[in-house]
Design a protein around this motif. Structure first.
Motif, mmCIF file in Angstrom:
data_model
loop_
_atom_site.group_PDB
_atom_site.id
_atom_site.type_symbol
_atom_site.label_atom_id
_atom_site.label_comp_id
_atom_site.label_asym_id
_atom_site.label_seq_id
_atom_site.Cartn_x
_atom_site.Cartn_y
_atom_site.Cartn_z
ATOM 1 N N PHE A 248 81.076 41.884 41.520
ATOM 2 C CA PHE A 248 80.022 42.076 40.317
ATOM 3 C C PHE A 248 78.875 43.053 40.758
ATOM 4 O O PHE A 248 78.943 43.134 41.687
ATOM 5 C CB PHE A 248 79.880 40.691 39.682
ATOM 6 N N ASP A 249 78.170 43.737 39.437
ATOM 7 C CA ASP A 249 77.090 44.574 39.088
ATOM 8 C C ASP A 249 75.652 44.142 38.912
ATOM 9 O O ASP A 249 75.789 43.272 38.172
ATOM 10 C CB ASP A 249 77.556 45.585 38.480
ATOM 11 N N PRO A 250 74.779 43.732 40.092
ATOM 12 C CA PRO A 250 73.895 42.302 40.303
ATOM 13 C C PRO A 250 72.639 43.236 39.404
ATOM 14 O O PRO A 250 72.023 42.425 38.962
ATOM 15 C CB PRO A 250 73.265 42.720 41.571
ATOM 16 N N LEU A 310 76.165 42.967 53.984
ATOM 17 C CA LEU A 310 76.036 41.837 53.096
ATOM 18 C C LEU A 310 77.314 41.517 52.276
ATOM 19 O O LEU A 310 77.571 40.318 51.410
ATOM 20 C CB LEU A 310 74.779 42.909 52.022
ATOM 21 N N LEU A 311 78.440 42.769 51.888
ATOM 22 C CA LEU A 311 79.134 42.893 51.592
ATOM 23 C C LEU A 311 80.183 41.881 51.892
ATOM 24 O O LEU A 311 80.809 40.905 51.311
ATOM 25 C CB LEU A 311 80.154 44.152 51.148
ATOM 26 N N GLU A 312 80.265 41.802 53.392
ATOM 27 C CA GLU A 312 81.178 40.200 54.203
ATOM 28 C C GLU A 312 80.458 38.757 53.736
ATOM 29 O O GLU A 312 81.059 38.304 53.338
ATOM 30 C CB GLU A 312 81.002 40.334 55.453
ATOM 31 N N GLY A 319 83.593 34.831 47.780
ATOM 32 C CA GLY A 319 84.174 35.072 46.848
ATOM 33 C C GLY A 319 84.293 36.194 46.006
ATOM 34 O O GLY A 319 84.996 36.764 44.929
ATOM 35 N N CYS A 320 82.845 37.024 45.872
ATOM 36 C CA CYS A 320 82.716 38.086 45.268
ATOM 37 C C CYS A 320 81.477 39.875 45.308
ATOM 38 O O CYS A 320 80.896 39.074 46.674
ATOM 39 C CB CYS A 320 81.618 38.234 43.745
ATOM 40 N N ILE A 321 82.076 40.312 45.760
ATOM 41 C CA ILE A 321 81.286 41.578 46.182
ATOM 42 C C ILE A 321 79.990 42.242 45.550
ATOM 43 O O ILE A 321 80.849 42.420 44.326
ATOM 44 C CB ILE A 321 82.697 42.563 47.029
ATOM 45 N N PRO A 322 79.162 43.067 45.453
ATOM 46 C CA PRO A 322 78.081 43.355 44.843
ATOM 47 C C PRO A 322 78.618 44.737 44.943
ATOM 48 O O PRO A 322 79.520 45.248 45.413
ATOM 49 C CB PRO A 322 76.973 43.636 45.307
#
Length: 464
Positions: A248-250, A310-312, A319-322
């Motif tokens: 996702f794009d925050p 942060l990604l981890e 269940g999502c990664i920026p």
């Protein structure tokens, strides 16, 4: 004549074939008659019989014997000596010159080959290939995977086994090594400073990416001192096995708002999506006060985390990664203080004019409403007195006043401090409203004359 056995051409009178050695049937030559002595042919025949008895089929061809001449009888004739068989030609005399050359070349090639084989076998006995002991493992989520490189402990054990240095035998005789300090640990401590490796990319990995492990080895020094050859060539590995994860794009989930005046502007953000991740992870600007139009500011998602952490965290917990953790914005839309009266017009100042009109009506009603009637209020222009950013602004109005029998025009102004005009010049606002003056002027010139004081100390502009 020809040999009766093999057909070889012979000289007349030859007793034995020069080719096969077979005895030839040669007619006897009659000797001259001499009563006192035996015939010479008998002597020759006797000698020939003796020679023939001693010759075997394996003997080399005998030289040709010329026919015996007629001999005058002698009292005693000695037997003829036996003719020796010729020697068999040497094998080496049959080899041509080019054969010796080829043989020499082959011999040299065999010697060189043997040397290379010995060198190859010897080097192989003392060579350690790092690739046999190094592994790369991949873990985490696709696009944010991690790579770890591990060198098997057995590597140093093998290096010691294949090493050859002067103290090695002494160490082993003296039981130099123990469970607290092993051969492998000794080898690592000795060679470790001359041997290192690193991976070109260890984070933010995706399935299918290629990573490389590169080595820095002082191989010649190691070989010279410890007699072991470290073979270390760049290795390539393909990333696989990473778990799939949503992204996702925050920054698509927020709205930015600028307020205030250039030089004193502010910025705020508002989250417009209810993702659970925003309950734990926030945003932060690097600058959010005293902003000027055109400034560049940075908004960070998760400012209190290291990016990889942060990604981890997001992947494991939500269940999502920026797709991004930072974004730059250019400050825009901030107003600026009015420095010139020409920036103001009836359109962009409509709200201020309307408000000022109501203030004037109320003030007029309170002061002279029982004697005069205010029939109309008309905006006629503005005056700005600027002093290096600090400005006072005056809106001028024409009043139509009636006392019941007579109608006259009068003039008044409304005073403001720090009037702000938007970046697109579409609207005007103010920080402080001084309100309408208590004085009423009979003409525009009279009103301007009352404001002439500012001409001496400020940069002034008029639109009326």
């Amino acid at each position: 004549m020809f040999c009766e056995n093999c057909g070889t051409k012979l000289e007349d009178g030859t007793l034995f074939c020069t080719n096969c050695g077979a005895k030839q049937d040669v007619p006897e030559v009659a000797p001259e008659f001499t009563p006192e002595e035996p015939a010479a042919s008998e002597v020759v025949s006797e000698v020939a019989s003796e020679v023939s008895a001693e010759v075997t089929p394996e003997v080399a061809p005998q030289p040709a014997v010329a026919p015996q001449p007629v001999v005058t009888p002698q009292p005693t004739v000695a037997p003829q000596p036996q003719v020796a068989a010729p020697k068999k030609p040497s094998f080496f005399k049959k080899i041509p010159t080019w054969g010796y050359i080829v043989g020499g070349i082959v011999l040299v090639a065999l010697i060189v080959g043997a040397c290379f084989l010995f060198k190859f076998v010897n080097e192989k006995r003392h060579t350690v290939n790092v690739a046999d002991y190094l592994t790369v493992e991949f873990e985490g989520y696709d696009t944010v995977g991690k790579a770890t490189v591990e060198l098997d402990e057995e590597f140093w054990e093998v290096v010691y086994e294949k090493a050859s240095f002067k103290d090695k035998s002494r160490y082993e005789k003296e039981d130099y090594f123990t469970s607290y300090f092993t051969e492998a640990e000794y080898m690592e401590s000795e060679i470790g400073p001359w041997f290192s490796y690193e991976i070109d990319k260890s984070s933010k990995l995706s399935n299918g990416d290629e990573v490389k492990v590169e080595y820095k080895v002082k191989a010649e020094k190691i070989k010279k001192k410890y007699g072991v050859i470290i073979k270390a060539e760049t290795q390539k590995f393909t990333v696989d096995g990473l778990k799939e994860c949503d992204t996702f794009d925050p920054f698509e989930d927020i709205e930015i708002k600028y307020t205030g005046v250039s030089g004193n502007g502010e910025v705020e953000y508002e989250i417009v999506n209810d993702r659970d991740v925003y309950d734990d992870v926030t945003f932060s600007f690097d600058e959010d006060y005293y902003l000027e139009e055109g400034d560049e500011i940075t908004l960070t998602f998760g400012p209190y985390y290291d990016e990889d952490e942060l990604l981890e965290y997001c992947a494991e917990n939500y269940g999502c990664i920026p797709t991004a953790t930072e974004k730059k914005y250019t400050v825009e839309g901030l107003g600026s203080y009015v420095k010139d009266a020409n920036e103001i017009n009836e359109t962009n100042a409509a709200d201020m004019i309307s408000e000022a009109t109501e203030n004037i009506k109320e003030d007029f009603e309170d002061s002279v409403g029982d004697k005069y009637t205010l029939e109309n209020v008309e905006y006629i222009g503005a005056m700005v007195a600027d002093d290096d950013g600090y400005a006072e602004t005056f809106f001028a109005f024409k009043l139509t006043v009636s006392n019941g029998s007579k109608t006259v025009d009068a003039y008044v102004y409304n005073q403001y401090y720090k009037v702000v005009i938007s970046a697109d010049k579409a609207t005007c606002s103010y920080e402080y409203d001084e309100g309408p003056s208590y004085s009423i002027y009979e003409s525009v010139d009279e009103l301007k004359d009352s404001l002439s004081y500012y001409d001496r100390y400020y940069d002034t502009t008029y639109t009326f």
